[in-house]
Design an enzyme around this catalytic site. Structure first.
Site, mmCIF file in Angstrom:
data_model
loop_
_atom_site.group_PDB
_atom_site.id
_atom_site.type_symbol
_atom_site.label_atom_id
_atom_site.label_comp_id
_atom_site.label_asym_id
_atom_site.label_seq_id
_atom_site.Cartn_x
_atom_site.Cartn_y
_atom_site.Cartn_z
ATOM 1 C CG ASP A 1 -2.119 0.791 1.040
ATOM 2 O OD1 ASP A 1 -2.348 1.016 -0.054
ATOM 3 O OD2 ASP A 1 -3.017 0.641 1.928
ATOM 4 C CG HIS B 1 -5.692 5.952 -1.388
ATOM 5 N ND1 HIS B 1 -6.021 5.750 -0.328
ATOM 6 C CD2 HIS B 1 -6.362 7.264 -1.862
ATOM 7 C CE1 HIS B 1 -6.735 6.406 0.268
ATOM 8 N NE2 HIS B 1 -6.824 7.449 -0.449
#
Length: 661
Positions: free
Chosen positions: A403, A534
């Site tokens: 991530d 993201h």
């Protein structure tokens, strides 16, 4: 006879036609045997539909997406008719088309067994051969209730339609009951007499003879309307295709998918398992599987560093307030594990990493000179997936994301998205996935599902769309599929047998920076809010791992293989020689094992092939005497008398170049 004007739409043309009043759609396509329905004024209709003046009509071919759905739904009706012929007490649920097939739910006293499916399929073939006509008729609610008085589930659907909830009643319920008039389809035999009937809004094939190829696949239990509080019914799954050849190709794909099933290969190759003691959807990786996992992690960690990311770490648990600040709880709480009460506060296992990265960003003042600030971690998150959707590594409850979050000035956002997209596509190609397209998920008209202004959404969507266009890849729209905080690009990758998997994602977020009061000092000294982007390159490490197992059918390229070389001594006296060779391979960073078991050489080779080891080095007396080995590839090709140094160099080169051998 009075005449009307219609417009007939073909693949690359439109033509005005004058036809007689009362003309049916089939009359326009009498010379097109592949057409099995029509799209009239953008609505799918039976070929028996009577055209009106000004209608725009397009033929629906049986091998199109809509055509296959109609074929499969019609076949589901034949299935239901066959079941009630053989099991008169069976009550009908719903029978929609689904991806690559169809199903129908039945309330029966005894679950179906394989022998039942064989009988049902035989009866279906007889119905198909009879050429029964699918005949549509509109009925009132009262008429439908009277005609279907013996079908309690149909009665329930009619009641749901009356209350305005039919569309959401169940998967496929809208196929049974439309929002407007009710319709029943009669299956008429050659004498025009009714052989069977069902509540349905259609459309259907003209006759059962237009079903070219089908097969029943399996039966399973299924709750009525998908609600475990309701009665458990028996669901029969089948598949139907536009030709026998297409059916055979589909069955071959299923066979190949079963051969590649990562759950089976995980057991056979001793890679991972799902112990009952841990709970559903929670995997453990065994030593060989751990090698692959470590190689994947090492690769992506270094790639992030090379791409300007800084490695961070965050805990697995947090107070609930963090997810209120991020805005996640109202949207995601039903997919999170239940909270834990401690010290007068509620704590959640984290389901996402981004809120904690926001805290790292906010831990001190930030200057525009630091931006883009790129943070990355292997963050393990926990999501309470329903037991019915948990599936091996591809749908788990505990998953690790590679991530990352990029914090940048608004004017940097477009370049950052392009940078991330290039990173993602390069990573997928390095892992041998090079056939993909992009999906752009945006918001729809739902007012309570998305945060932010229309202007913010339009700007963010335009940035993603332009970055996607520059790749030259196909871009497929996904309206309504965005996260609540902004639009996203998903990379949809096709594996070795053509299946599509959603892999990496890049999401634009203008909401969380506002919620966390994230700021940076701009060049003029003012405080400004950054944009947050993201990105997850693997998406989920576990899911990516499972996809790779199936893509390669367990035969990983040498750089990923847990054992890259298997040493095979012909006799016990050759063991020490191969152990010396193994030490030299290990010194070159190559993963090697020596099979010093009492098995015969051919058994050792067979074992290495079953374990899908890329290279085998075989040694006997002549090899020992000349400092060589017999170099055997996974496909069975073998070269004898290869000097050890050359053998080591071959393996090292294949690993370094990520060769597919």
């Amino acid at each position: 006879m009075p005449e009307i004007q219609v417009t007939v739409v073909a693949a690359d043309s439109k033509a005005e036609r004058t036809v007689a009043t009362g003309t049916k759609a089939w009359e326009l396509f009498a010379d097109s045997p592949e057409v099995i329905a029509a799209r009239v004024d953008e609505v799918l209709r039976d070929l028996s539909h009577e055209l009106a003046d000004g209608s725009v009509v397009e033929g629906v071919a049986i091998d199109s997406a809509d055509g296959r759905d109609i074929l499969r739904h019609s076949t589901a009706h034949v299935l239901a008719q066959a079941v009630q012929d053989l099991f008169p007490d069976a009550r009908l649920g719903i029978g929609p088309p689904v991806e690559n097939g169809f199903y129908y739910d039945f309330d029966v006293e005894t679950p179906f067994v394989p022998e039942d499916l064989a009988r049902i399929e035989t009866r279906m073939r007889k119905i198909v051969k009879e050429g029964q006509k699918f005949s549509r008729r509109a009925v009132s609610d009262a008429e439908a209730l009277d005609e279907l008085a013996d079908e309690p589930y149909k009665i329930e659907l009619i009641g749901l339609k009356g209350s305005g909830h039919a569309e959401g009643a169940a998967e496929g319920a809208s196929v049974e009951v439309g929002a407007g008039e009710l319709t029943i389809y009669d299956n008429l035999d050659r004498r025009g007499e009714r052989a069977w009937k069902d509540l349905c809004r259609g459309p259907h094939l003209p006759t059962t003879k237009r079903i070219p190829a089908f097969k029943l696949m399996r039966s399973a239990a299924a709750y009525w309307r998908g609600d475990e509080k309701n009665k458990q019914l028996q669901r029969i799954y089948g598949t139907a295709w536009e030709s026998k050849e297409a059916l055979e190709e589909h069955l071959h794909r299923i066979e190949e998918a079963e051969r590649r099933d990562h759950r089976k290969l995980g057991r056979d190759l001793d890679l991972f398992s799902f112990p009952d003691e841990l709970g559903s959807g929670l995997a453990v990786f065994h030593p060989k599987g751990g090698v692959i996992k470590r190689v994947m992690e090492d690769y992506v960690r270094q790639r992030h560093i090379d791409e300007g990311f800084q490695y961070v770490g965050t805990p697995h648990i947090t107070k609930e307030g963090l997810f209120h600040t991020s805005g996640h709880l109202p949207y995601f709480e039903d997919t999170m594990f239940p909270p834990m009460e401690m010290e007068g506060a509620r704590y959640f296992l984290k389901a996402m990493n981004c809120p904690m990265h926001n805290l790292i960003y906010r831990s001190r003042g930030r200057s525009y000179r630091e931006l883009p600030l790129r943070l990355f971690e292997f963050g393990t998150v926990y999501r309470f997936e329903k037991s019915g959707v948990v599936h091996g590594l591809t749908r788990v409850r505990g998953l690790t994301q590679d991530d990352s979050h990029s914090y940048c000035m608004p004017e940097q956002a477009a370049d950052e998205v392009k940078h991330l997209l290039g990173f993602v596509l390069g990573l997928l190609r390095d892992f041998g996935l090079d056939d993909f397209y992009l999906e752009l998920s945006t918001k729809d008209e739902s007012k309570d599902k998305f945060m932010g202004s229309d202007e913010q959404w339009e700007s963010a969507t335009r940035i993603l769309e332009e970055a996607a266009a520059e790749t030259g890849l196909e871009l497929v729209p996904d309206p309504g599929g965005a996260a609540f905080y902004g639009p996203k690009i998903s990379v949809q990758a096709r594996d070795a047998i053509g299946r599509t998997w959603q892999m990496s994602t890049i999401q634009y977020d203008f909401n969380q920076p506002a919620g966390f009061d994230l700021e940076y000092q701009s060049a003029d000294g003012s405080r400004q809010q950054p944009v947050m982007i993201h990105s997850a390159k693997f998406g989920s490490l576990e899911r990516f791992y499972g996809v790779l197992v199936e893509h390669y059918a367990g035969a990983f390229p040498p750089w990923l293989a847990p054992v890259q070389v298997q040493g095979i001594p012909i006799a016990e006296r050759h063991n020490d020689y191969l152990y010396d060779v193994a030490k030299r391979l290990q010194a070159a960073g190559i993963r090697v094992e020596v099979d010093d078991s009492d098995d015969r050489m051919q058994k050792k080779i067979r074992n290495a092939q079953l374990q899908k080891v890329p290279f085998m080095l075989i040694a006997g007396d002549d090899d020992m005497a000349s400092g060589a080995v017999s170099f055997r590839y996974r496909d069975g090709h073998q070269e004898n008398g290869v000097p050890v140094e050359e053998a080591i160099a071959r393996v090292a080169e294949a690993i370094a170049t990520r060769a597919q051998v």
